[in-house]
Design an enzyme around this catalytic site. Sequence first.
Site, mmCIF file in Angstrom:
data_model
loop_
_atom_site.group_PDB
_atom_site.id
_atom_site.type_symbol
_atom_site.label_atom_id
_atom_site.label_comp_id
_atom_site.label_asym_id
_atom_site.label_seq_id
_atom_site.Cartn_x
_atom_site.Cartn_y
_atom_site.Cartn_z
ATOM 1 N N GLU A 162 15.693 25.968 16.614
ATOM 2 C CA GLU A 162 16.337 24.703 17.013
ATOM 3 C C GLU A 162 17.306 25.023 18.134
ATOM 4 O OE1 GLU A 162 18.404 22.387 14.023
ATOM 5 O OE2 GLU A 162 16.740 22.598 12.599
ATOM 6 N N GLU A 190 20.683 11.329 12.323
ATOM 7 C CA GLU A 190 21.495 12.541 12.490
ATOM 8 C C GLU A 190 22.540 12.639 11.368
ATOM 9 O OE1 GLU A 190 21.249 15.331 14.028
ATOM 10 O OE2 GLU A 190 23.260 16.020 13.549
ATOM 11 N N TRP A 232 15.313 20.995 19.606
ATOM 12 C CA TRP A 232 15.739 19.995 18.634
ATOM 13 C C TRP A 232 16.227 18.807 19.430
ATOM 14 C CZ3 TRP A 232 15.120 19.440 13.503
ATOM 15 C CH2 TRP A 232 15.674 18.276 12.955
ATOM 16 N N ARG A 264 7.477 22.273 14.563
ATOM 17 C CA ARG A 264 8.190 22.665 13.351
ATOM 18 C C ARG A 264 8.657 21.403 12.620
ATOM 19 N NH1 ARG A 264 14.019 24.018 12.602
ATOM 20 N NH2 ARG A 264 14.149 24.990 10.561
ATOM 21 N N HIS A 266 14.555 21.329 4.059
ATOM 22 C CA HIS A 266 15.519 20.894 5.067
ATOM 23 C C HIS A 266 16.436 19.859 4.408
ATOM 24 C CE1 HIS A 266 16.128 20.856 9.671
ATOM 25 N NE2 HIS A 266 17.118 20.124 9.177
ATOM 26 N N ASN A 276 18.521 29.021 14.596
ATOM 27 C CA ASN A 276 18.958 27.750 15.168
ATOM 28 C C ASN A 276 20.273 28.006 15.886
ATOM 29 O OD1 ASN A 276 16.808 26.781 13.682
ATOM 30 N ND2 ASN A 276 18.027 25.459 12.349
ATOM 31 N N TYR A 320 23.276 26.258 18.523
ATOM 32 C CA TYR A 320 23.812 25.095 19.248
ATOM 33 C C TYR A 320 25.032 25.409 20.101
ATOM 34 C CZ TYR A 320 20.604 22.131 16.709
ATOM 35 O OH TYR A 320 19.458 21.558 16.224
ATOM 36 N N GLU A 358 18.767 26.540 7.584
ATOM 37 C CA GLU A 358 20.228 26.605 7.674
ATOM 38 C C GLU A 358 20.924 26.584 6.319
ATOM 39 O OE1 GLU A 358 21.691 23.634 10.378
ATOM 40 O OE2 GLU A 358 20.641 24.490 12.082
HETATM 41 C C1 PNW Z 1 21.137 21.147 12.411
HETATM 42 N N1 PNW Z 1 27.575 21.729 11.833
HETATM 43 O O1 PNW Z 1 22.193 20.607 11.693
HETATM 44 C C2 PNW Z 1 19.941 20.701 11.595
HETATM 45 O O2 PNW Z 1 19.024 21.697 11.250
HETATM 46 C C3 PNW Z 1 19.290 19.467 12.098
HETATM 47 O O3 PNW Z 1 18.710 18.781 11.029
HETATM 48 C C4 PNW Z 1 20.295 18.617 12.857
HETATM 49 O O4 PNW Z 1 19.812 17.358 13.201
HETATM 50 C C5 PNW Z 1 20.719 19.419 14.072
HETATM 51 O O5 PNW Z 1 21.223 20.693 13.715
HETATM 52 C C6 PNW Z 1 21.763 18.710 14.932
HETATM 53 O O6 PNW Z 1 22.923 18.507 14.202
HETATM 54 C C7 PNW Z 1 23.519 20.925 11.805
HETATM 55 O O7 PNW Z 1 28.363 20.842 11.473
HETATM 56 C C8 PNW Z 1 24.427 19.981 11.337
HETATM 57 O O8 PNW Z 1 27.975 22.855 12.158
HETATM 58 C C9 PNW Z 1 25.771 20.248 11.336
HETATM 59 C C10 PNW Z 1 26.208 21.466 11.829
HETATM 60 C C11 PNW Z 1 25.306 22.408 12.298
HETATM 61 C C12 PNW Z 1 23.963 22.135 12.283
#
Ligand code: PNW
Length: 462
Positions: A364, A417, A410, A78, A122, A289, A291, A167
């Site tokens: 991700e 970053e 990811w 991706r 993106h 995505n 996290y 996102e």
């Molecule tokens: C995602 N937050 O970003 C992105 O899709 C990627 O490009 C990035 O590198 C990855 O997650 C890791 O950060 C985010 O602050 C950035 O909540 C910030 C946030 C969430 C996702």
Amino acid sequence: MSSHLRFPPGFAWGAATSAYQIEGAVSDDGRGVSIWDTFTKRPGRVVGGHHADVAIDHYHRYRDDVAVMADLGLSAYRFSVSWPRIQPAGSGAFNHKGLDFYKRLCDELLARGIDPWLTLYHWDLPQALEDAGGWPERDTAYRFAEYALCVHDALKDHVHTFSTVNEPWCAAFLGYASGEHAPGRREPDSAIRAAHHLNLAHGLAVRAMNARRVGGCVNLYAITPATGSDADLDAARRIDGLQNRFFLDALLLGRYPEDVLADLGMDTGFIHDGDLATINAPLDVLLVNYYSRFTVSGAGGGKASAAAAPTETGSPWVGSEHVSFVNGGRPVTAMGWEIDDAGLLEVLQRVARDYPAIPLVVSENGAAFDDVLKDGRVHDAERTAYLDCHLRACREAIDAGVPLQGYFAWSLMDNFEWAWGYGKRFGLVHVDFETQERVLKDSARWYSQIIRQNRRHEPTDS
Ligand code: PNW
């Protein structure tokens, strides 16, 4: 080793990246300027004053990088297309040299049996469109649909799945409310308009492209109230509304959540009749995505935002700025993000339960840790553990009936970053940012074994 990390045949085994984070070559072949080029040059916006003029030089090294993917055994990759490479001024002429790069990349992937999953946006908006008002302006959504159609027509024979906006929550609320991301504006009302126009851009593009296979992408969080108090329950409802439902309801149900609109209490004249029907375009897949989990309180006492921003920022939580984010007591990554694989299962089951049936992929998932490169190795056991427990959550989701069709780590490689610059490493592959040398981390070797165990019985792989 992980004998029950077994997935159905045809499951997509992937890794993900994005254009601005890896490509560099910001002036090559007629590329225009994006909002991230501008933002990274403004003092105090990115840790260390880092920018991605060179990044990890993927634009020149893509062949070697695809070879690394093939070594890992990936079945899918991706990546995103840089809008200013294709349309330097964000409208008007298209740049064929830009399209040619992505054709060459896709040819290389296809030659190695790797499915290209293309993300159209993106976060690297052409600066000219930001100068005309950016995502708070409705016109930006129409410009996006034109750009999407051009990319689709040029690459439709190469691409497995097109997805629209990565996102939209981040693009709208980190870009226009907190200002942590480009273009760095702190205008809460503009951020809501941006969020709507990003959704509209998605719908217009899906309808314009009429692609063989198309998806939308959202970043979802599991959300828990800190206690059972009314204030905390209300906080959880609000954050879930802004982070998850504002996008899921629009894309999959064709409406905005009433409670969120009521919380915002703003004039919604920018939402035109018919917009939500446009946004609710039929999709073949939803890209999720994931996290972390947020634990939220309405009583104060926590942080103003879960993802502690590295620079001075406002709140991304428009209309719910009083909500605070408290420590849920879990181990954290180098980003300070709590590790919670149960949250991934919860999120996947929730989408499968609350929305019309749609295939899902985890597009991700991954973590930054303080990696150490020594003697050509990176012993990143924490990252392996992170991937392992989240893949188990995926397996459980499938067992519970969730139509999950793939997983993308990811990230493929360490990269830029965003507001954190090069200080946070998410890669399966270590990159020396001076020499550009790539080295597989232990987690990459582990992931590769999991993939091989699973792909062994695939007809195309025998
Ligand atoms: C995602 N937050 O970003 C992105 O899709 C990627 O490009 C990035 O590198 C990855 O997650 C890791 O950060 C985010 O602050 C950035 O909540 C910030 C946030 C969430 C996702």
